[in-house]
Scaffold this motif. Structure first.
Motif, mmCIF file in Angstrom:
data_model
loop_
_atom_site.group_PDB
_atom_site.id
_atom_site.type_symbol
_atom_site.label_atom_id
_atom_site.label_comp_id
_atom_site.label_asym_id
_atom_site.label_seq_id
_atom_site.Cartn_x
_atom_site.Cartn_y
_atom_site.Cartn_z
ATOM 1 N N ALA A 107 0.274 17.829 6.600
ATOM 2 C CA ALA A 107 -0.610 17.703 5.005
ATOM 3 C C ALA A 107 -1.822 16.731 6.079
ATOM 4 O O ALA A 107 -2.243 16.370 6.354
ATOM 5 C CB ALA A 107 0.444 17.192 4.053
ATOM 6 N N GLY A 108 -2.654 16.738 4.660
ATOM 7 C CA GLY A 108 -3.903 16.375 4.976
ATOM 8 C C GLY A 108 -5.001 16.924 4.920
ATOM 9 O O GLY A 108 -5.061 18.521 4.683
ATOM 10 N N PRO A 109 -6.414 16.187 5.220
ATOM 11 C CA PRO A 109 -7.842 17.513 5.574
ATOM 12 C C PRO A 109 -7.347 18.133 6.476
ATOM 13 O O PRO A 109 -8.209 19.024 6.191
ATOM 14 C CB PRO A 109 -8.347 16.277 6.035
ATOM 15 N N ARG A 110 -6.861 17.613 7.372
ATOM 16 C CA ARG A 110 -6.939 18.616 9.087
ATOM 17 C C ARG A 110 -5.894 19.512 8.920
ATOM 18 O O ARG A 110 -5.951 20.963 9.452
ATOM 19 C CB ARG A 110 -6.222 17.931 9.488
ATOM 20 N N ALA A 111 -5.469 19.605 8.003
ATOM 21 C CA ALA A 111 -4.167 20.993 7.812
ATOM 22 C C ALA A 111 -4.869 21.873 6.155
ATOM 23 O O ALA A 111 -4.868 23.376 6.871
ATOM 24 C CB ALA A 111 -2.370 20.427 6.716
ATOM 25 N N GLN A 112 -6.029 21.476 5.691
ATOM 26 C CA GLN A 112 -6.188 22.137 4.862
ATOM 27 C C GLN A 112 -7.565 22.940 5.726
ATOM 28 O O GLN A 112 -7.867 23.778 5.478
ATOM 29 C CB GLN A 112 -6.829 21.263 3.931
ATOM 30 N N ALA A 113 -7.651 22.112 5.991
ATOM 31 C CA ALA A 113 -8.886 22.686 8.006
ATOM 32 C C ALA A 113 -8.260 23.603 8.777
ATOM 33 O O ALA A 113 -9.582 25.072 8.401
ATOM 34 C CB ALA A 113 -9.940 21.496 8.556
ATOM 35 N N LEU A 114 -7.582 23.494 8.780
ATOM 36 C CA LEU A 114 -6.388 24.367 10.006
ATOM 37 C C LEU A 114 -6.207 25.590 9.248
ATOM 38 O O LEU A 114 -6.492 27.496 9.773
ATOM 39 C CB LEU A 114 -4.954 23.504 10.853
ATOM 40 N N SER A 115 -5.894 25.175 7.737
ATOM 41 C CA SER A 115 -5.311 26.329 6.616
ATOM 42 C C SER A 115 -6.774 27.338 6.722
ATOM 43 O O SER A 115 -6.565 28.598 6.869
ATOM 44 C CB SER A 115 -5.198 26.296 5.872
ATOM 45 N N VAL A 116 -7.927 26.914 6.823
ATOM 46 C CA VAL A 116 -8.384 27.484 6.822
ATOM 47 C C VAL A 116 -9.395 28.563 7.487
ATOM 48 O O VAL A 116 -9.702 29.539 7.939
ATOM 49 C CB VAL A 116 -10.003 26.570 5.935
ATOM 50 N N ILE A 117 -9.795 27.693 8.582
ATOM 51 C CA ILE A 117 -10.251 28.232 10.161
ATOM 52 C C ILE A 117 -9.560 29.189 11.007
ATOM 53 O O ILE A 117 -10.127 30.299 10.917
ATOM 54 C CB ILE A 117 -9.807 26.972 11.052
ATOM 55 N N LEU A 118 -7.906 29.364 10.368
ATOM 56 C CA LEU A 118 -7.341 30.309 11.070
ATOM 57 C C LEU A 118 -6.348 31.739 9.640
ATOM 58 O O LEU A 118 -5.361 31.987 9.982
ATOM 59 C CB LEU A 118 -5.629 29.451 11.246
ATOM 60 N N HIS A 119 -7.376 31.459 8.542
ATOM 61 C CA HIS A 119 -6.852 32.051 7.999
ATOM 62 C C HIS A 119 -7.584 33.674 8.243
ATOM 63 O O HIS A 119 -8.151 34.048 9.107
ATOM 64 C CB HIS A 119 -8.111 32.080 6.768
ATOM 65 N N PRO A 120 -6.628 34.555 8.283
ATOM 66 C CA PRO A 120 -6.226 35.439 8.989
ATOM 67 C C PRO A 120 -7.664 36.478 8.548
ATOM 68 O O PRO A 120 -8.158 37.351 9.486
ATOM 69 C CB PRO A 120 -5.343 36.661 7.969
ATOM 70 N N LEU A 121 -8.564 36.781 7.515
ATOM 71 C CA LEU A 121 -9.113 36.853 7.464
ATOM 72 C C LEU A 121 -11.249 36.710 8.614
ATOM 73 O O LEU A 121 -11.908 37.389 8.808
ATOM 74 C CB LEU A 121 -10.633 37.244 6.105
ATOM 75 N N LEU A 122 -11.005 35.362 8.810
ATOM 76 C CA LEU A 122 -11.989 34.832 8.974
ATOM 77 C C LEU A 122 -11.609 35.091 10.305
ATOM 78 O O LEU A 122 -12.752 35.390 11.574
ATOM 79 C CB LEU A 122 -12.062 33.156 8.868
#
Length: 265
Positions: A107-122
């Protein structure tokens, strides 16, 4: 002393050469993998897969594959790419996925950032950009002549491939692994680019890379034959690896061997 494999003009010999930079990188990779895979719930067979991945990186970068790929044979260059991007990277993540998932913030900003960075499309976009860019003749010929440039290509392949394979193997706390059919589609579409590169190699009427065209011959193949064989390796071996993985994923999904791990590749 040469630290990394790069292109030169010396005739090829089978005399062993030392590349301390490769040993240092493999040592750091082995240490990082050991730390990442240390988790009581990691099956022993999975941990072994990761060590095979470390060994594959070593074989791909060290003598004789490393110098052959850097400045003598386009075929070796193509095989080196497949070893790093299609074999070593997924094996490293398979072996460490339990430990990696346990260490990720939930949870938190780090979890959200990882979710964006590791998004399949990216992840797929970055991997394909790396694959295309590093196979552009001007880029390859410009970088392979220096140790730093050759290192840049090799490390870009490894990091880009780890990024690409992550959404298939390691769940992000804020976003679980997507359904197996979608993962299969992701894997298929995300690796189509290498097929396009292979086709370009196969249909060209003249050499594609000046480094391999002008290099002292390491085998009986001339530059054009070498390029055609490289295209065949990229096409057939690459497709074989990907379709082998897709087949394994399908049978695991439908309840075949390994069905006890439905989240696995």
């Amino acid at each position: 002393m040469q630290w990394w494999c790069s292109a030169g003009s010396a005739p090829w010999t089978w005399a062993w050469q030392a590349y301390p930079g490769v040993w240092l990188l493999v040592g750091l990779l082995a240490f990082a993998y050991h730390r990442a895979s240390r988790h009581p719930d990691t099956p022993r067979q999975e941990r072994r897969l990761g060590w095979i991945g470390v060994l594959t990186v070593w074989l791909a970068l060290d003598y004789p594959m490393g110098p052959l790929a850097a400045g003598y044979l386009a075929t070796a260059h193509a095989l080196q790419f497949l070893m790093i991007a299609f074999i070593a990277a997924p094996l490293l993540l398979l072996g460490a996925r339990t430990g990696l998932a346990a260490r990720l913030p939930t949870a938190g900003p780090r979890a959200q950032a990882l979710s964006v960075i590791l998004h399949p499309l990216l992840a797929a976009a970055v991997f394909n950009i790396v694959t295309i860019t590093t196979h552009v003749p001007q880029v390859n010929d410009g970088l392979m002549v220096s140790q730093l440039g050759a290192f840049t290509i090799d490390i870009a392949w490894l990091l880009g491939a780890l990024w690409f394979w992550w959404p298939l193997t390691v769940a992000v706390p804020s976003r679980p692994l997507f359904a197996v059919p979608l993962r299969m589609l992701y894997l298929f579409l995300g690796t189509v680019v290498h097929t396009g590169i292979a086709i370009v190699m196969l249909i060209r009427d003249y050499p594609m890379y000046s480094i391999y065209e002008l290099a002292p011959r390491a085998t009986a193949m001339d530059a054009m034959t070498d390029l055609k064989v490289a295209g065949g390796v990229m096409e057939l071996l690459g497709i074989g690896i990907i379709f082998g993985i897709l087949t394994a994923m399908f049978f695991r999904w439908t309840g075949g061997v390994g069905a006890e791990r439905p989240d696995s590749v």
